[in-house]
Design an enzyme around this catalytic site. Sequence first.
Site, PDB file in Angstrom:
ATOM      1  N   GLY A  11     -62.791 -16.666  -5.180  1.00  0.00           N
ATOM      2  CA  GLY A  11     -61.519 -16.309  -6.038  1.00  0.00           C
ATOM      3  C   GLY A  11     -61.135 -16.481  -7.053  1.00  0.00           C
ATOM      4  N   ARG A  72     -66.123 -11.474  -4.595  1.00  0.00           N
ATOM      5  CA  ARG A  72     -67.322 -12.168  -3.439  1.00  0.00           C
ATOM      6  C   ARG A  72     -68.308 -11.128  -3.232  1.00  0.00           C
ATOM      7  NH1 ARG A  72     -63.364 -16.257  -2.675  1.00  0.00           N
ATOM      8  NH2 ARG A  72     -61.067 -15.823  -1.829  1.00  0.00           N
ATOM      9  N   ASP A 103     -68.529 -22.561  -4.353  1.00  0.00           N
ATOM     10  CA  ASP A 103     -69.860 -23.468  -3.636  1.00  0.00           C
ATOM     11  C   ASP A 103     -70.938 -21.711  -3.660  1.00  0.00           C
ATOM     12  OD1 ASP A 103     -67.742 -22.772  -2.399  1.00  0.00           O
ATOM     13  OD2 ASP A 103     -68.630 -24.499  -1.138  1.00  0.00           O
ATOM     14  N   THR A 125     -62.500 -24.084  -8.395  1.00  0.00           N
ATOM     15  CA  THR A 125     -61.487 -24.069  -7.811  1.00  0.00           C
ATOM     16  C   THR A 125     -60.533 -24.752  -7.494  1.00  0.00           C
ATOM     17  OG1 THR A 125     -61.105 -23.981  -4.888  1.00  0.00           O
ATOM     18  CG2 THR A 125     -62.683 -26.072  -6.211  1.00  0.00           C
ATOM     19  N   ASP A 127     -59.004 -25.966  -5.122  1.00  0.00           N
ATOM     20  CA  ASP A 127     -59.297 -26.826  -4.138  1.00  0.00           C
ATOM     21  C   ASP A 127     -59.788 -27.984  -4.350  1.00  0.00           C
ATOM     22  OD1 ASP A 127     -58.820 -24.381  -2.751  1.00  0.00           O
ATOM     23  OD2 ASP A 127     -60.291 -23.974  -1.911  1.00  0.00           O
ATOM     24  N   ASP A 129     -63.113 -29.590  -4.571  1.00  0.00           N
ATOM     25  CA  ASP A 129     -63.867 -30.220  -3.334  1.00  0.00           C
ATOM     26  C   ASP A 129     -65.039 -29.579  -4.149  1.00  0.00           C
ATOM     27  OD1 ASP A 129     -63.738 -26.922  -3.193  1.00  0.00           O
ATOM     28  OD2 ASP A 129     -63.837 -26.969  -1.008  1.00  0.00           O
ATOM     29  N   ARG A 171     -58.667 -24.787   1.700  1.00  0.00           N
ATOM     30  CA  ARG A 171     -59.477 -24.765   3.127  1.00  0.00           C
ATOM     31  C   ARG A 171     -59.265 -26.050   3.815  1.00  0.00           C
ATOM     32  NH1 ARG A 171     -61.577 -20.168   3.103  1.00  0.00           N
ATOM     33  NH2 ARG A 171     -62.552 -19.867   4.697  1.00  0.00           N
TER      34      ARG A 171
HETATM   35  O1  F6P Z   1     -60.783 -21.324  -2.488  1.00  0.00           O
HETATM   36  C1  F6P Z   1     -60.060 -21.093  -3.045  1.00  0.00           C
HETATM   37  C2  F6P Z   1     -59.226 -20.461  -1.559  1.00  0.00           C
HETATM   38  O2  F6P Z   1     -58.435 -20.700  -2.712  1.00  0.00           O
HETATM   39  C3  F6P Z   1     -58.579 -21.227  -0.877  1.00  0.00           C
HETATM   40  O3  F6P Z   1     -57.644 -22.360  -0.963  1.00  0.00           O
HETATM   41  C4  F6P Z   1     -57.494 -19.907  -0.052  1.00  0.00           C
HETATM   42  O4  F6P Z   1     -58.706 -20.137   1.748  1.00  0.00           O
HETATM   43  C5  F6P Z   1     -58.773 -18.776  -0.493  1.00  0.00           C
HETATM   44  O5  F6P Z   1     -58.958 -19.611  -1.723  1.00  0.00           O
HETATM   45  C6  F6P Z   1     -57.846 -17.820  -0.244  1.00  0.00           C
HETATM   46  O6  F6P Z   1     -58.823 -17.078  -0.555  1.00  0.00           O
HETATM   47  P1  F6P Z   1     -58.486 -15.191  -0.749  1.00  0.00           P
HETATM   48  O7  F6P Z   1     -58.451 -14.817  -1.775  1.00  0.00           O
HETATM   49  O8  F6P Z   1     -60.032 -14.153  -0.515  1.00  0.00           O
HETATM   50  O9  F6P Z   1     -57.111 -14.991   0.085  1.00  0.00           O
END
Ligand code: F6P
Length: 341
Positions: A11, A72, A103, A125, A127, A129, A171
Amino acid sequence: MGVVGVLTGGGDCPGLNAVIRGVVCRAEEHGFDVVGIRDGWEGLMTDRVVPLDRDDVRGILGRGGTILGTSRMDPYVHGDGLASCEKTLNSNGIDRIVVVGGDGTLRSAMGLADEGLHVIGVPKTIDNDIAGTDVTFGFETAVQIATDAIDRLATTAEAHNRVVVVEVMGRTKGWIATHAGIAGGADYVIVPEFEYDIDEVVNTIRSRHRSGRRYSIVVVGEGIEPPPGYDTGEAKKDAFGFERLGGVAYQVAAAIEDQTNFETRVSVLGHIQRGGTPVASDRVLATRLGVAAADFAAKDLSNVMVAVRGTEIVPVPIQEACADIRGVPEDLFATARTFFG
Ligand code: F6P
């Protein structure tokens, strides 16, 4: 001296372009040529590569997204690891790569390093994390966006005497929720790391309104469990089979409204937290990480990521990032909890 390839995977995240700019400008100083690999691992598997020099990265420091694109796709899930990347590496003379990713992307980077490719990882990220580093770039921007949203939601909630449940990303970890909750003065914060009791949430809101407050803001991390009795059992997957989170705030809001009769609204902030320009501290961090990645590549380090430890940027084995997912510590969450109600 050689050719450094740089790619961004997973992402997107505010600050990716600042990392790319840092890698390109510092690698040039070291005498490397640099190429950008399009759309993460996909470009490395399908030979989609563009030359990058200092001129190509002018003006991108503050731009959101990534000039290289991302995906991805994964060389170990959708290919045969290093063998699937060799054509691109050989035809472009790439002898080392800088991989900017979360990760999952870093795990594949480690695999390629184990197979013999020179790889430097840059943890990424919103996040916050990733294990092995104190902080990830993009996080502060996401927290700022979420805090601005809470400030705005508070005024409309107050005008209407409402409860607003604000859902933020993260997440399985509640870093954004905890920091934005503290910064936005949330009246309750629910994160995946710590169990919550919906009755306690409801009681906190009730006693707040009884004591004359006209509104309440509840911040929830997207990865929390729904309140008992409100689980719809729907788990959505994206095209690559990853669980798609988002929407638990509606279940929390329903439980609050059912039990209090207070008018309750929901705001799911979603991808707005990942879009747009990075805040200054993320621009600085991302730039430092990009520059350090080029330095480590020039020192022939491999299978390491650039990590923040205190005020320093140091190389740590990518393995450390893949071994764990870093959660919010108890004492930090206790700080948020002090202001509930
Ligand atoms: O890991 C980063 C993140 O933004 C998360 O917080 C979220 O759940 C996910 O990616 C969303 O992913 P996508 O862009 O595939 O909807």
